[in-house]
Every structure is written in structure tokens, then in C-alpha cells.
Design an enzyme around this catalytic site. Structure first.
Site, PDB file in Angstrom:
ATOM      1  N   CYS A 256      -2.413   9.165   2.258  1.00 59.13           N
ATOM      2  CA  CYS A 256      -1.970   8.594   1.007  1.00 59.13           C
ATOM      3  C   CYS A 256      -3.084   8.605  -0.008  1.00 59.13           C
ATOM      4  O   CYS A 256      -2.717   8.864  -1.217  1.00 59.13           O
ATOM      5  CB  CYS A 256      -1.928   7.152   1.233  1.00 59.13           C
ATOM      6  SG  CYS A 256      -3.291   6.094   1.985  1.00 59.13           S
TER       7      CYS A 256
ATOM      8  N   GLU B  18       0.811  -1.213  -0.019  1.00 60.41           N
ATOM      9  CA  GLU B  18       0.006   0.039  -0.021  1.00 60.41           C
ATOM     10  C   GLU B  18       0.991   1.153  -0.085  1.00 60.41           C
ATOM     11  O   GLU B  18       1.494   1.705   0.931  1.00 60.41           O
ATOM     12  CB  GLU B  18      -0.900   0.018   1.386  1.00 60.41           C
ATOM     13  CG  GLU B  18      -1.882  -1.218   1.222  1.00 60.41           C
ATOM     14  CD  GLU B  18      -3.123  -0.915   0.452  1.00 60.41           C
ATOM     15  OE1 GLU B  18      -3.089   0.120  -0.257  1.00 60.41           O
ATOM     16  OE2 GLU B  18      -3.818  -1.780   0.001  1.00 60.41           O
TER      17      GLU B  18
HETATM   18  P1  NAD Z   1       8.396   5.210   4.822  1.00 57.83           P
HETATM   19  O1  NAD Z   1       8.248   4.213   3.569  1.00 57.83           O
HETATM   20  O2  NAD Z   1       9.513   5.934   5.333  1.00 57.83           O
HETATM   21  O3  NAD Z   1       8.359   3.931   6.087  1.00 57.83           O
HETATM   22  C1  NAD Z   1       7.305   3.098   6.157  1.00 57.83           C
HETATM   23  C2  NAD Z   1       7.748   1.994   7.246  1.00 57.83           C
HETATM   24  O4  NAD Z   1       8.623   1.161   6.653  1.00 57.83           O
HETATM   25  C3  NAD Z   1       8.122   2.573   8.521  1.00 57.83           C
HETATM   26  O5  NAD Z   1       7.802   1.857   9.476  1.00 57.83           O
HETATM   27  C4  NAD Z   1       9.739   2.688   8.315  1.00 57.83           C
HETATM   28  O6  NAD Z   1      10.425   2.198   9.479  1.00 57.83           O
HETATM   29  C5  NAD Z   1       9.798   0.997   7.571  1.00 57.83           C
HETATM   30  N1  NAD Z   1      10.911   1.041   6.791  1.00 57.83           N
HETATM   31  C6  NAD Z   1      11.874   1.841   6.341  1.00 57.83           C
HETATM   32  N2  NAD Z   1      13.029   1.316   5.617  1.00 57.83           N
HETATM   33  C7  NAD Z   1      12.719  -0.092   5.681  1.00 57.83           C
HETATM   34  C8  NAD Z   1      13.213  -1.351   4.939  1.00 57.83           C
HETATM   35  N3  NAD Z   1      14.431  -1.151   4.272  1.00 57.83           N
HETATM   36  N4  NAD Z   1      12.745  -2.302   5.183  1.00 57.83           N
HETATM   37  C9  NAD Z   1      11.627  -2.652   5.670  1.00 57.83           C
HETATM   38  N5  NAD Z   1      10.765  -1.561   6.400  1.00 57.83           N
HETATM   39  C10 NAD Z   1      11.367  -0.346   6.298  1.00 57.83           C
HETATM   40  O7  NAD Z   1       6.871   5.657   4.583  1.00 57.83           O
HETATM   41  P2  NAD Z   1       6.115   6.698   5.745  1.00 57.83           P
HETATM   42  O8  NAD Z   1       6.923   8.092   5.323  1.00 57.83           O
HETATM   43  O9  NAD Z   1       6.201   6.362   7.019  1.00 57.83           O
HETATM   44  O10 NAD Z   1       4.725   6.892   5.240  1.00 57.83           O
HETATM   45  C11 NAD Z   1       4.411   7.954   4.112  1.00 57.83           C
HETATM   46  C12 NAD Z   1       4.198   7.183   3.013  1.00 57.83           C
HETATM   47  O11 NAD Z   1       3.107   6.022   3.214  1.00 57.83           O
HETATM   48  C13 NAD Z   1       3.484   8.050   1.812  1.00 57.83           C
HETATM   49  O12 NAD Z   1       4.036   7.681   0.691  1.00 57.83           O
HETATM   50  C14 NAD Z   1       2.062   7.584   1.741  1.00 57.83           C
HETATM   51  O13 NAD Z   1       1.391   7.815   0.598  1.00 57.83           O
HETATM   52  C15 NAD Z   1       2.052   6.028   2.183  1.00 57.83           C
HETATM   53  N6  NAD Z   1       0.921   5.448   2.763  1.00 57.83           N
HETATM   54  C16 NAD Z   1       0.058   4.598   1.997  1.00 57.83           C
HETATM   55  C17 NAD Z   1      -1.143   4.327   2.483  1.00 57.83           C
HETATM   56  C18 NAD Z   1      -1.927   3.059   1.549  1.00 57.83           C
HETATM   57  O14 NAD Z   1      -2.768   2.677   2.263  1.00 57.83           O
HETATM   58  N7  NAD Z   1      -1.853   3.165   0.281  1.00 57.83           N
HETATM   59  C19 NAD Z   1      -1.564   4.527   3.841  1.00 57.83           C
HETATM   60  C20 NAD Z   1      -0.785   5.502   4.570  1.00 57.83           C
HETATM   61  C21 NAD Z   1       0.473   6.104   4.012  1.00 57.83           C
END
Ligand code: NAD
Length: 509
Positions: free
Chosen positions: A274, A240
Site C-alpha cells: 500500500c 487502511e
Molecule cells: P480487498 O479490498 O479486495 O480485500 C480486503 C479484505 O476484504 C479481504 O479479506 C476480503 O475478503 C474482504 N472483503 C471483500 N469484500 C468484503 C465485504 N463486502 N465486506 C467485508 N470484507 C470484504 O483488498 P485486497 O485486494 O485484499 O488488498 C489490496 C488492497 O489493500 C490495496 O488497495 C492495498 O493498497 C490495500 N492495503 C492497504 C494497507 C494500509 O495499511 N493502508 C495495507 C495493505 C494493503
């Protein structure tokens, strides 16, 4: 507390209040060994949980929902302090998350009911499709909706009979720890829903661990890394990711309602959703009146404070991205009607309305994830649809208008569309939620969201013996000749093929 602790870690990370900079609390940074230990404990919980009836699981999930509802004040307060969102939005998030938990628990038995399907030519068989829990689901969550978003995976995975290990964002870990505390007190199996905390390395360890599926919500860039890590064990992934949701305003739209919805859709959670409205295309004939209405709505908003409409941005890094998009748009000719880069103060961004934008600007192509409403004038609905579809993302979308709205909606390349409303699809638990392209794949919510956390099993049971049995080496000598005739008869120009084609056309399948 149901956190992993086989070899206690000494490292800790702090969660900050983005409005004040104060430390709200600290949590451990779990190592890969601790993540593996949590997954092993989850595996044995999953074995017991998956054996329970839907009714028994439903009762425990209902008790969990009630316990969360009883602690709604504390959950909302944590959301408010860790994420920066106003209290009204924090309570809205708690309410929506519990709605999904209730729906998933009640719906799992129907969504996973075995289905009898046609056995086709093998009419002496009973053919069945059945759905079974996968085992342990790793859930990795973002910071923008620290409860609602992961609950879209957690509730549906648990309801489908799985155990869950959840890695929240490093920006909002305390809410998750509270969730795990309530889970450990409520479920008979204390390891059914565990939380591991830490930054990217802890998430990567979970993606690489012996889980049966990883449900990731976050940015497209991290999603790719998660998919690569999961590939080591061929672990299936649900992604997502981000969005760049378009809104189209047709010339027969109710402009007051459209502007009110646009302002909410673009600015709720300070634009950090998102499915935020990230770009707006307005029919030439109503552009000026629509813009005026939007600006009027935006000027009435209160920024900051517990009762504000918009809170602080959750991270300073995101403030920098928003400022960069605004600077880029202004340098390329956009006009600022409210807010703007000069009105940014610390983690607070004044809601910004831009006109005169184009797809050459980052604000129209990249995910801004902030309180910005870029509005582009269009000459026709075809142009609006073409521009709306001109994106690598394809998550949500919305259309306001009269007679043509359904036609426009059908032409939008997106996982979800709201007609004469915004974000409605996220609040309807029966509707699957997810995107295409850079917005990811797989679905949470709805029956599809329950089956996303199951493995599909096909069963073919021979219920009657017939003289011709193709699954045997004992065949008459002239069988090859018979088969050649049958191929033409059944699938070529033979009478049986013609009759079958006509019958299928008539039945519509
Ligand atoms: P992010 O990608 O920076 O981090 C998301 C999660 O991934 C965090 O828990 C982080 O610690 C973890 N992470 C980081 N590096 C990793 C790795 N190498 N392996 C595994 N996990 C890792 O995202 P964010 O900044 O926390 O969230 C914002 C983003 O999320 C935006 O792009 C938003 O659009 C998206 N989002 C999507 C939805 C959806 O349902 N489509 C819902 C909410 C947010």
C-alpha cells in the site's frame, strides 16, 4: 484450532501458490452464524482479558511473540508459498510484525495512562481523561502482507485489552490459521484471538456482527462496503486503504541513494504494497542521470526463485490491472525503458521503468500495485509538490534532496512521509500509520494505534464546594443579571477576559 465451528460448514476454499498454481491447503468458508458464534466467544474472552493488569497481559503477549518467533520458519514458508514473495521478504515481514507486537505490548500502559487535564473555569473540579478497552475487534485483512498488516491492528487491539476475530484474505488464509493455532496454544483464553475464513461474504458478516470496532485493511472500494455494513449497528471503523505514493527527487539529492531507495520502494513485494512508490517526480536538472541509475539498479535484479528479489504476483487479477495500466500509458505516449506489457509471463511481471508519463495516464492516477516505476520530469519543486498532491489518495510519500527536503515534506498531503529514505515510517513502531482521503482514516501503530482500540472516558470530580454552584436550580434572584455581567467580564472586553487572553498567548495555548 481456534476457528469458529458452532454449525460446521461444509464449503471450503483453497489457497494456491501463485508461482506454481499448486494448492497449498484448504480452509472452511465460515457462515454468518459461525462468525456470530466466534464473536460471542470473543466477547467472553474480552471480559476476562480486559480485567487483567497491563503486566499480566504483557506477559502473555510476550509469550505469544516468542511462540511466533519460534515458528518463524514455518510462518515465512507459508508467506512465501501463499503470497508468492521471496523468502527474504517473507522473513522481513515476520520480523517487522514481531517488532510491532513487542512494541504494542510494552507501550500499552503508557499510551492508556489516565491524563489529568485543566478544569478551566471549574477550578474546583479534578478533570481526567481515561482509556478503556472497547471489547471485541473485528480485523479484516488483505493478501499483500498477510501477517504484518493485520498485526498492526491485532497486536495493538490485544495490548489495549480487547479480544480479536480476524478474517484474512481468501488468497492467504493459511498463514492466519497458523497464527490462530499458535494463539490458542499460548493464551490462557483460547478464544482471545480467533480466525474466521472465507471470502467477501465472511468479511461482510464480521462487519455486520456485534463487534465493537472493525479494523479493515484493503481496497477503497471494499472499505466503503465495510463502512456501510458497519453503519447498521453504528460500529466504528478504522480504514487502511490503498495509496498512490509519490516520491520527489530534488536537484541536490544524492542520486545513487535516491535511485536505490526508489527501486526498493517501488519493487519490494513486487510492488504490491500500500506504501509502494507508485510515481516519481524528478527535477529537470538531474532527471536523466536519475533515470539511468534506476535502470541500472533494476537490470541487476533477479526475478523468481526462492532467492529472487521479486516473486510472482499474488493474483492473476492484479496482473491484469498492471497490464491495463501499462497498455494505457504506452498508448498515451509513455516510453518503456525496461520490462513492459510484452514481458509479462503468467504471474511474473518484469520490473518496468516508464518515462514521459503524465497524469492523464492510469499509471499516474490509479493504484497500480505492481512492479512499475513511472518517472515524470518536473521544472520546479512547486510543480513536483502540486503533482504529488494531485491524487485522491494520501497514504505515504518520500522526498530525496538537500536543504529543502523538510519544507517539501511538510507540504505533502499524506499521512506519512519519509525523508531521504523510503517506507521508514512503517518500520518505526512508535509512528502512527494511516492515510487521508481515499487512503482511509484512523491510525494503527504508535500510541494513537493503541488508543484507536479504546473508548475515551471523561471524568469530572468536584473536589471542593464553592459558593457559586451552577449545577443547581437553587440560585439567587439576581443570578441572571450577574451572569450577564460575568459573560462580558470573562469572555467579552472585561479585564478578566483581557488578562486571560494575554496569559494564554504568553503560555502558547
Ligand atoms: P480487498 O479490498 O479486495 O480485500 C480486503 C479484505 O476484504 C479481504 O479479506 C476480503 O475478503 C474482504 N472483503 C471483500 N469484500 C468484503 C465485504 N463486502 N465486506 C467485508 N470484507 C470484504 O483488498 P485486497 O485486494 O485484499 O488488498 C489490496 C488492497 O489493500 C490495496 O488497495 C492495498 O493498497 C490495500 N492495503 C492497504 C494497507 C494500509 O495499511 N493502508 C495495507 C495493505 C494493503
Amino acid at each position: 484450532m481456534a476457528t469458529a465451528a458452532s454449525t460446521p460448514t461444509t464449503d471450503r476454499l483453497s489457497s494456491f501458490n501463485p508461482a506454481t498454481g499448486e494448492v497449498v491447503g484448504t480452509v472452511p468458508v465460515h457462515t454468518a452464524a459461525e462468525v456470530d458464534a466466534a464473536v460471542a466467544r470473543a466477547r467472553s474472552a474480552a471480559q476476562s482479558w480486559s480485567q487483567l493488569s497491563f503486566e499480566a497481559r504483557g506477559e502473555e503477549l510476550t509469550a505469544f511473540r516468542k511462540a511466533l518467533a519460534a515458528d518463524a520458519d514455518e510462518l515465512a514458508e507459508l508467506l512465501h508459498r501463499e503470497n508468492g514473495k521471496p523468502l527474504l521478504e517473507a522473513y522481513t515481514e515476520v520480523m517487522m510484525a514481531l517488532g510491532h507486537l513487542q512494541h504494542a505490548a510494552a507501550r500499552a500502559e503508557v499510551a492508556m495512562a489516565p491524563k489529568r487535564v485543566s478544569a478551566g473555569m471549574l477550578a474546583n473540579y479534578r478533570a481526567t481523561v481515561s482509556y478503556h478497552p472497547l471489547g471485541v475487534i473485528g480485523v479484516i485483512g488483505p493478501w499483500n502482507y498477510p501477517l504484518f498488516t493485520p498485526m498492526g491492528s491485532i497486536a495493538y487491539a490485544l495490548a489495549a485489552g480487547n479480544a480479536v476475530v480476524f478474517k484474512p484474505s481468501e488468497l492467504t488464509p493459511l498463514l492466519a490459521v497458523k497464527l490462530a493455532e499458535i494463539a490458542a496454544k499460548t493464551f490462557a483464553l483460547p478464544d482471545l484471538l480467533q480466525v474466521v475464513t472465507g471470502a467477501g461474504a465472511t468479511g461482510a458478516a464480521l462487519a455486520k456482527s456485534a463487534i465493537d470496532k472493525v479494523a479493515f485493511t484493503g481496497s477503497a472500494a471494499t472499505g466503503k462496503r465495510v463502512m456501510m455494513a458497519a453503519a447498521e449497528r453504528l460500529t466504528p471503523v478504522l480504514l487502511e486503504l490503498g495509496g498512490k505514493d509519490p516520491m520527489i527527487i530534488a536537484d541536490d539529492a544524492d542520486l545513487e541513494k535516491a535511485a536505490e531507495a526508489c527501486v526498493y520502494g517501488a519493487l519490494t513485494n513486487a510492488g504490491q504494497a500500500c506504501i509502494s512508490v507508485e510515481r516519481v517526480y524528478v527535477a529537470d536538472a538531474v532527471h536523466d542521470r536519475f533515470v539511468e541509475e534506476v535502470v541500472k539498479n533494476v537490470r541487476a535484479l533477479k526475478i523468481g526463485g526462492d532467492d529472487g528479489h521479486l516473486g510472482a504476483m499474488t493474483s492473476t487479477a492484479q496482473v491484469a490491472i498492471v497490464k491495463d495500466h501499462l497498455d494505457d500509458a504506452i498508448a498515451k505516449g509513455a516510453k518503456v525503458l525496461t520490462g513492459g506489457p510484452d514481458a509479462i509471463s503468467g504471474n511474473y511481471i518484469q520490473p518496468t521503468v516508464l518515462t514521459g508519463v503524465s497524469h492523464k495516464m492510469k499509471v499516474m492516477s490509479d493504484e497500480t500495485f505492481g512492479p512499475v516505476i513511472p518517472i515524470q520530469r518536473v521544472d520546479s519543486l512547486d510543480e513536483a509538490i502540486k503533482l504529488a498532491n494531485d491524487s485522491t489518495y494520501g497514504l505515504g510519500s518520500s522526498v530525496f534532496g538537500g536543504k529543502s527536503v523538510r519544507t517539501i515534506a511538510a507540504r505533502l498531503r499524506a499521512g506519512m512521509t519519509s525523508i531521504n529514505s523510503v517506507m521508514g515510517f512503517a518500520g518505526i513502531p512508535s509512528l502512527p500509520f494511516g492515510g487521508i482521503g481515499d487512503s482511509g482514516f484512523g491510525r494503527i501503530h504508535g500510541d494513537e494505534g493503541i488508543r484507536e482500540f479504546t473508548r475515551i472516558k471523561s471524568t469530572a470530580e468536584m473536589v471542593m464546594s464553592i459558593p457559586m454552584n451552577m449545577m443547581s436550580f437553587r440560585q439567587p434572584k439576581d443570578m441572571t443579571k450577574k451572569l450577564r455581567g460575568m459573560i462580558k467580564q470573562l469572555y467579552g472586553d472585561g479585564l478578566v477576559a483581557k488578562a486571560t487572553d494575554t496569559w494564554r498567548k504568553f503560555r502558547g495555548r
